[in-house]
Design a protein around this motif. Structure first.
Motif, PDB file in Angstrom:
ATOM      1  N   ILE A  68       0.865  -1.190   0.000  1.00  0.00           N
ATOM      2  CA  ILE A  68       0.000   0.000   0.000  1.00  0.00           C
ATOM      3  C   ILE A  68       0.895   1.231   0.000  1.00  0.00           C
ATOM      4  CG2 ILE A  68      -1.699   1.338   1.311  1.00  0.00           C
ATOM      5  CD1 ILE A  68      -2.727  -1.314   2.456  1.00  0.00           C
ATOM      6  N   GLY A  69       0.587   2.167  -0.881  1.00  0.00           N
ATOM      7  CA  GLY A  69       1.363   3.402  -0.941  1.00  0.00           C
ATOM      8  C   GLY A  69       0.516   4.601  -0.544  1.00  0.00           C
ATOM      9  N   ALA A  70       1.005   5.363   0.425  1.00  0.00           N
ATOM     10  CA  ALA A  70       0.316   6.595   0.849  1.00  0.00           C
ATOM     11  C   ALA A  70       1.111   7.783   0.314  1.00  0.00           C
ATOM     12  CB  ALA A  70       0.228   6.652   2.367  1.00  0.00           C
ATOM     13  N   TYR A  71       0.515   8.547  -0.594  1.00  0.00           N
ATOM     14  CA  TYR A  71       1.185   9.695  -1.211  1.00  0.00           C
ATOM     15  C   TYR A  71       0.693  10.969  -0.526  1.00  0.00           C
ATOM     16  CZ  TYR A  71       2.620   6.222  -4.570  1.00  0.00           C
ATOM     17  OH  TYR A  71       3.171   5.110  -5.146  1.00  0.00           O
ATOM     18  N   ILE A  72       1.610  11.578   0.218  1.00  0.00           N
ATOM     19  CA  ILE A  72       1.258  12.633   1.169  1.00  0.00           C
ATOM     20  C   ILE A  72       1.525  14.005   0.576  1.00  0.00           C
ATOM     21  CG2 ILE A  72       1.624  13.425   3.537  1.00  0.00           C
ATOM     22  CD1 ILE A  72       3.011  10.644   4.004  1.00  0.00           C
ATOM     23  N   ALA A  73       0.666  14.961   0.906  1.00  0.00           N
ATOM     24  CA  ALA A  73       0.859  16.344   0.485  1.00  0.00           C
ATOM     25  C   ALA A  73       2.155  16.886   1.090  1.00  0.00           C
ATOM     26  CB  ALA A  73      -0.326  17.200   0.913  1.00  0.00           C
ATOM     27  N   SER A  74       2.947  17.587   0.271  1.00  0.00           N
ATOM     28  CA  SER A  74       4.268  18.046   0.735  1.00  0.00           C
ATOM     29  C   SER A  74       4.183  19.132   1.807  1.00  0.00           C
ATOM     30  CB  SER A  74       5.084  18.571  -0.451  1.00  0.00           C
ATOM     31  OG  SER A  74       4.390  19.615  -1.113  1.00  0.00           O
ATOM     32  N   ASN A  75       3.001  19.732   1.979  1.00  0.00           N
ATOM     33  CA  ASN A  75       2.841  20.755   3.032  1.00  0.00           C
ATOM     34  C   ASN A  75       2.253  20.178   4.322  1.00  0.00           C
ATOM     35  OD1 ASN A  75       0.357  20.250   1.876  1.00  0.00           O
ATOM     36  ND2 ASN A  75      -0.352  22.369   1.973  1.00  0.00           N
ATOM     37  N   TYR A  76       2.150  18.875   4.402  1.00  0.00           N
ATOM     38  CA  TYR A  76       1.662  18.213   5.612  1.00  0.00           C
ATOM     39  C   TYR A  76       2.738  18.357   6.699  1.00  0.00           C
ATOM     40  CZ  TYR A  76      -0.427  14.451   8.468  1.00  0.00           C
ATOM     41  OH  TYR A  76      -1.007  13.707   9.476  1.00  0.00           O
ATOM     42  N   ASP A  77       2.316  18.729   7.891  1.00  0.00           N
ATOM     43  CA  ASP A  77       3.273  19.037   8.968  1.00  0.00           C
ATOM     44  C   ASP A  77       4.236  17.899   9.257  1.00  0.00           C
ATOM     45  OD1 ASP A  77       2.193  21.531   9.252  1.00  0.00           O
ATOM     46  OD2 ASP A  77       0.852  20.988  10.903  1.00  0.00           O
ATOM     47  N   ALA A  78       3.744  16.662   9.191  1.00  0.00           N
ATOM     48  CA  ALA A  78       4.557  15.511   9.594  1.00  0.00           C
ATOM     49  C   ALA A  78       5.684  15.184   8.630  1.00  0.00           C
ATOM     50  CB  ALA A  78       3.665  14.280   9.775  1.00  0.00           C
ATOM     51  N   VAL A  79       5.708  15.814   7.439  1.00  0.00           N
ATOM     52  CA  VAL A  79       6.781  15.521   6.487  1.00  0.00           C
ATOM     53  C   VAL A  79       7.747  16.696   6.318  1.00  0.00           C
ATOM     54  CG1 VAL A  79       5.354  13.869   5.213  1.00  0.00           C
ATOM     55  CG2 VAL A  79       5.427  16.255   4.473  1.00  0.00           C
ATOM     56  N   GLN A  80       7.681  17.654   7.224  1.00  0.00           N
ATOM     57  CA  GLN A  80       8.514  18.847   7.084  1.00  0.00           C
ATOM     58  C   GLN A  80       9.945  18.633   7.564  1.00  0.00           C
ATOM     59  OE1 GLN A  80       7.280  21.491   5.350  1.00  0.00           O
ATOM     60  NE2 GLN A  80       5.611  20.004   5.127  1.00  0.00           N
ATOM     61  N   THR A  81      10.161  17.632   8.391  1.00  0.00           N
ATOM     62  CA  THR A  81      11.516  17.304   8.840  1.00  0.00           C
ATOM     63  C   THR A  81      11.711  15.793   8.747  1.00  0.00           C
ATOM     64  OG1 THR A  81      10.891  16.974  11.163  1.00  0.00           O
ATOM     65  CG2 THR A  81      11.482  19.237  10.471  1.00  0.00           C
ATOM     66  N   PRO A  82      12.941  15.340   8.582  1.00  0.00           N
ATOM     67  CA  PRO A  82      13.162  13.885   8.510  1.00  0.00           C
ATOM     68  C   PRO A  82      12.770  13.164   9.785  1.00  0.00           C
ATOM     69  CG  PRO A  82      15.260  15.076   8.607  1.00  0.00           C
ATOM     70  CD  PRO A  82      14.194  16.096   8.378  1.00  0.00           C
ATOM     71  N   GLU A  83      12.950  13.815  10.931  1.00  0.00           N
ATOM     72  CA  GLU A  83      12.603  13.190  12.214  1.00  0.00           C
ATOM     73  C   GLU A  83      11.096  12.964  12.318  1.00  0.00           C
ATOM     74  OE1 GLU A  83      16.445  15.117  12.332  1.00  0.00           O
ATOM     75  OE2 GLU A  83      14.440  15.940  11.926  1.00  0.00           O
ATOM     76  N   SER A  84      10.308  13.999  11.942  1.00  0.00           N
ATOM     77  CA  SER A  84       8.853  13.870  12.029  1.00  0.00           C
ATOM     78  C   SER A  84       8.329  12.863  11.003  1.00  0.00           C
ATOM     79  CB  SER A  84       8.183  15.225  11.825  1.00  0.00           C
ATOM     80  OG  SER A  84       8.485  15.750  10.544  1.00  0.00           O
ATOM     81  N   PHE A  85       9.000  12.799   9.838  1.00  0.00           N
ATOM     82  CA  PHE A  85       8.601  11.852   8.796  1.00  0.00           C
ATOM     83  C   PHE A  85       8.840  10.411   9.272  1.00  0.00           C
ATOM     84  CE2 PHE A  85       8.705  11.375   3.844  1.00  0.00           C
ATOM     85  CZ  PHE A  85       7.534  10.653   3.912  1.00  0.00           C
ATOM     86  N   MET A  86       9.977  10.181   9.912  1.00  0.00           N
ATOM     87  CA  MET A  86      10.267   8.852  10.454  1.00  0.00           C
ATOM     88  C   MET A  86       9.277   8.487  11.556  1.00  0.00           C
ATOM     89  SD  MET A  86      12.859   7.348   8.931  1.00  0.00           S
ATOM     90  CE  MET A  86      13.412   6.174  10.168  1.00  0.00           C
ATOM     91  N   GLU A  87       8.937   9.469  12.379  1.00  0.00           N
ATOM     92  CA  GLU A  87       7.982   9.232  13.463  1.00  0.00           C
ATOM     93  C   GLU A  87       6.603   8.900  12.907  1.00  0.00           C
ATOM     94  OE1 GLU A  87       6.860   8.519  17.192  1.00  0.00           O
ATOM     95  OE2 GLU A  87       8.910   9.068  16.593  1.00  0.00           O
ATOM     96  N   LEU A  88       6.223   9.573  11.826  1.00  0.00           N
ATOM     97  CA  LEU A  88       4.946   9.279  11.165  1.00  0.00           C
ATOM     98  C   LEU A  88       4.900   7.828  10.703  1.00  0.00           C
ATOM     99  CD1 LEU A  88       2.260  10.065   9.701  1.00  0.00           C
ATOM    100  CD2 LEU A  88       3.685  10.783   7.766  1.00  0.00           C
ATOM    101  N   SER A  89       6.001   7.361  10.115  1.00  0.00           N
ATOM    102  CA  SER A  89       6.060   5.983   9.628  1.00  0.00           C
ATOM    103  C   SER A  89       5.916   4.986  10.777  1.00  0.00           C
ATOM    104  CB  SER A  89       7.376   5.752   8.885  1.00  0.00           C
ATOM    105  OG  SER A  89       7.482   6.624   7.787  1.00  0.00           O
ATOM    106  N   LYS A  90       6.519   5.309  11.911  1.00  0.00           N
ATOM    107  CA  LYS A  90       6.399   4.424  13.076  1.00  0.00           C
ATOM    108  C   LYS A  90       4.961   4.363  13.570  1.00  0.00           C
ATOM    109  CE  LYS A  90      11.164   5.130  14.679  1.00  0.00           C
ATOM    110  NZ  LYS A  90      12.029   5.712  15.739  1.00  0.00           N
ATOM    111  N   GLU A  91       4.263   5.499  13.528  1.00  0.00           N
ATOM    112  CA  GLU A  91       2.862   5.526  13.978  1.00  0.00           C
ATOM    113  C   GLU A  91       1.970   4.681  13.083  1.00  0.00           C
ATOM    114  OE1 GLU A  91       1.557   9.535  14.246  1.00  0.00           O
ATOM    115  OE2 GLU A  91       3.007  10.108  15.796  1.00  0.00           O
TER     116      GLU A  91
END
Length: 443
Positions: A68-91
């Motif tokens: 399954i692929g989730a294609y996220i809007a680039s202005n979504y808060d959780a993808v603004q930093t690599p740390e938050s992006f990794m945390e999103l994936s863990k969630e």
């Protein structure tokens, strides 16, 4: 006429005790051989196409889209930093059905090495992706360098696909530049970033990975223009073909609400899999037509057997044999012809399929030897571009992953026996209708 009598008569038709020349028997065994020769390519085609399609499908799912692929809007808060992006994936792993999730940023760009420029597909992933992702670990083969060096180096290190490395003339340890853009006072200007090649890999399916360039996720945030990137999370489940995949997709979509479009692998690559399926169906259809043509020989063999055994038919009818019994004997003979062809053709087809890679390699060497001699006689030097490649890695898998589909082979056997029975009906019924008095009077 009993069933046992019919079986004995059928046996005598195939293996007569009298040692004499019989054109009917030669025709019978000729038909049997034709069935065998037509079944062999059918088994080979089914085995190789099944293996090829399964191999391509496994690589497309495991290395490209995941389940399954989730294609996220680039202005979504959780993808603004690599740390938050990794945390999103863990969630996302907490969602029922999702066992792993891998963040990724994709972008198209230009790669430059000396005077060579070419398009490149940047895939910014977590540094340990080649170790923690089972598909990456299994399906990627390292041809140069070391993935451990890539994981340890981080920063401006890269892993290239084999084809893009060959195009740019790069080897492990070399440096190359990626051309991107940056916004300066409202104007887009080119930006050059130098990367070092830590490893060169191949998935064995060049059409899929020919433009791939893997870089660390953290590095992408430093030099890519986020107005021109695609942020996604590849979600992995227990089974890509599970009926529960749709339910998991809905749950992932509910998690992101309006911030992401969520697709299953069969939606992302619908055209490729439709092409695979239609190609296989057409190949099998053509091969079955060959079997059908070969089975017509059974009908002619039965006709010749009837003509040759008219006296025996007349005598059997005179002592009580029934038309149905005679018809049944010839039907058994036709089915035995088809069955004998399968006994020869199926094992031979499976054997050729198992050693398909070795046979293709040997045939390539033979053809290239002939080409080399031809060029030598003409006084022309043979270049690498002129080498014969029966399985061009640009379009096929480098190695054929042969799969023996037992269910499909059983279906082929059933269809072949059925065809043998069908083409035997008319001459067998005519044999049963022969009139003994007319036969004896003529002879």
């Amino acid at each position: 006429m009993t069933i046992k009598s019919s079986l004995l008569f059928a046996k005598s038709l195939i293996f007569p005790k009298a040692e004499k020349r019989s054109s009917a028997r030669r025709s019978f065994f000729g038909a049997l051989l034709c069935i065998a020769l037509s079944v062999i390519p059918l088994i080979v085609v089914v085995s190789i196409t099944t293996g090829m399609i399964n191999g391509m499908t496994e690589r497309i799912i495991g290395l490209s889209s995941s389940h399954i692929g989730a294609y996220i809007a680039s202005n979504y808060d959780a993808v603004q930093t690599p740390e938050s992006f990794m945390e999103l994936s863990k969630e996302l792993k907490s969602i029922d059905g999702v066992i792993n999730a891998y963040p990724e940023i994709q972008a198209s760009s230009l790669a430059l090495n000396r005077n060579i420029r070419t398009g490149i597909s940047i895939r910014a992933v977590q540094k340990d992706i080649f170790r923690v992702n089972k598909s990456f670990n299994k399906l990627f083969e390292v041809t140069e360098g070391s993935l451990e060096d890539y994981e340890a180096a981080g920063g401006k290190s890269a892993v290239l696909g084999q084809k893009i490395a060959e195009t740019l003339g790069l080897h492990a340890g070399d440096s190359f530049r990626i051309i991107t853009t940056k916004n300066v006072e409202g104007k887009l200007i080119p930006k050059l970033t130098t990367f070092k090649v830590c490893a060169i890999v191949t998935s064995g399916y060049q059409e899929l990975d020919q433009l791939w360039c893997f870089i660390p996720l953290e590095t992408a945030y430093k030099f890519l223009n986020f107005n021109n990137v695609t942020c996604s999370v590849a979600c992995e489940t227990n089974d890509a073909f599970s009926p529960n995949l749709v339910r998991t997709q809905v749950k992932v979509k509910e998690y992101f609400t309006r911030w992401a479009n969520v697709y299953r692998w069969d939606q992302i690559h619908a055209s490729e899999f439709e092409n695979f399926s239609s190609t296989k169906v057409m190949l099998v259809f053509v091969m079955m037509l060959i079997v059908l043509v070969a089975s017509i020989n059974i009908a002619s063999a039965i006709v010749m057997l009837v003509m040759e055994r008219k006296k025996e038919i007349a005598i059997l009818k005179s002592i009580g044999a029934t038309p149905k019994g005679i018809t049944f004997s010839f039907l058994l003979t036709g089915v035995a012809c088809g069955g004998g062809g399968l006994l020869l053709g199926v094992p031979a087809g499976i054997l050729i399929s198992v050693f398909a890679n070795q046979l293709v390699e040997g045939l390539e060497k033979l053809l290239n030897f002939i080409v080399r001699i031809n060029y030598s006689l003409r006084g022309i030097e043979l270049s690498a571009e002129n080498y014969v490649k029966l399985m061009d890695p640009a379009y096929y898998l480098q190695n054929i992953p042969v799969t023996i589909p037992a269910g499909q082979i059983i279906l082929i056997c059933v269809l072949t026996i059925t065809l043998s029975l069908i083409v035997s009906i008319i001459p067998s019924v005519k044999a049963g209708k022969e009139k003994p008095l007319d036969i004896l009077r003529k002879n």
